[in-house]
Design an enzyme around this catalytic site. Structure first.
Site, mmCIF file in Angstrom:
data_model
loop_
_atom_site.group_PDB
_atom_site.id
_atom_site.type_symbol
_atom_site.label_atom_id
_atom_site.label_comp_id
_atom_site.label_asym_id
_atom_site.label_seq_id
_atom_site.Cartn_x
_atom_site.Cartn_y
_atom_site.Cartn_z
ATOM 1 C CB CYS A 135 49.926 34.392 48.142
ATOM 2 S SG CYS A 135 51.437 33.433 48.110
ATOM 3 C CB CYS A 138 50.190 30.632 47.332
ATOM 4 S SG CYS A 138 50.983 31.552 48.643
ATOM 5 C CG ASP A 139 46.856 31.124 45.113
ATOM 6 O OD1 ASP A 139 46.989 29.957 45.513
ATOM 7 O OD2 ASP A 139 46.378 32.037 45.799
#
Ligand code: NAP
Length: 311
Positions: A135, A138-139
């Site tokens: 993701c 997200c990261d």
């Protein structure tokens, strides 16, 4: 204790499930929506949704999903967090076990979507959170000014590569063929991005790591057999998705890839159980198709419940 009873129980909180919930609660059917994690499904990891009509310039996936949810609340949709462990077909009723507790309903909508596929290379699982990610939203921000790689060349991979180029010093895009699957517009963005280097005809053969996490990626050219070492400390895997249907084994018919067998009318092999969105065998998997499925499933159920009264 007697089981709580609903007209419809919707399993899954992505665009398909939320749209079904909106239609069903607006039709004044007593509806419960169950989500295992957080409402919004895969869209919660989408950086920019550019092909959802009505939002020129695009809209962030989480922002779009919070609007969907707000809209459902307006019609009084009841939601809960929980995991569906069992679905039993009792004919006119279905019995669901959710976190050990039983619920009854007249119809079920399966809208469980899909999860990112794993690459299957040694060390991948152990390095999740230490360099390996599924993701970018997200990261991505953890990888500022360092080289990283995206594996795959579908729409997700292309979007992630462009997004990650905002942070990373360099983005390798490793693809097993010499042609991208992604749409032309995204392809042009990838090719026009100076930070992205295509690594064509190549597969990941190994991961290097130390106690800090991922330190490098070994790839091999499938045409020449030539190995190459990529100096990358991040690997974003975007090689497609797997339907979340394992808990349905023996409940409804699944196809050979695990998708629920259901046509455009969303009917599964079991009367009273419907399937909508990415978990269903279908030609296209987009927010718009999931939304369409959700609306079809809810309206099919209205008719199904009406017919039950006369059967
Ligand atoms: P996808 O379209 O299935 O693409 C997967 C990519 O990973 C392909 O390039 C595939 O290569 C590669 N791949 C698959 N297995 C692999 C393996 N074992 N090793 C190496 N590479 C592998 O998946 P997706 O990009 O996640 O998209 C899923 C669906 O969502 C699609 O329908 C897509 O259009 C949609 N989507 C749409 C948008 C948008 O419209 N904005 C954004 C994201 C996703 P090959 O090409 O060689 O098969």
């Amino acid at each position: 204790m007697t089981a709580q009873e609903y007209d419809i129980i919707i399993i899954g909180g992505g665009p398909a499930g939320m749209t079904a919930g909106l239609y069903a609660s607006r039709a004044e059917l007593k509806t419960l929506q169950v989500e295992k994690m957080i409402m919004g499904g895969q869209m919660m990891t989408a950086t920019l949704v550019e092909n959802w009509p009505g939002y020129p310039g695009g809209i962030d996936g989480p922002e779009l999903m919070s609007r969907f949810q707000e809209h459902c609340v307006e019609f009084g949709l009841e939601t809960m967090t929980g995991e569906v462990e069992k679905i039993e077909d009792l004919g006119k009723h279905k019995r669901l076990t959710i976190d050990g507790k039983e619920y009854l309903c007249k119809a079920v909508i399966i809208a469980t979507g899909a999860n990112p596929s794993k690459l299957g290379v040694e060390g991948e699982e152990a390095l999740v959170g230490r360099g390996v990610s599924y993701c970018a939203t997200c990261d991505g921000a953890f990888f500022r000014n360092v080289p990283i790689a995206v594996i795959g060349a579908g729409d997700t991979a292309a979007e992630e590569a462009v997004f990650l180029s905002r942070f990373a010093s360099k983005v390798y895009m490793v693809h097993r063929r010499d042609k991208m699957r992604t749409t032309k517009i995204l392809q042009n963005r990838v090719f026009g991005n100076e930070k992205i280097e295509m690594v064509w005809d190549s597969v990941v053969t190994g991961l290097d790591s130390d106690n800090t996490g991922l330190t490098g990626i070994k790839v091999k050219n499938v045409k020449t057999g030539e190995p190459r070492q990529l100096e990358a400390v991040g690997m974003f895997v975007a090689v497609g998705v797997n339907p979340v249907t394992q808990f349905l084994d023996g409940v409804v018919e699944l196809d050979e890839s695990g998708y629920v067998k259901a046509g455009e009318n969303t009917h599964t092999s079991v009367p009273g159980i419907f399937a909508a969105g990415d978990c269903r065998t279908s030609y296209l998997k987009q927010v718009s198709t999931a939304v369409g499925d959700g609306a079809v499933a809810a309206t099919q159920i209205e008719k199904y419940i009406e017919d039950l009264k006369h059967s």
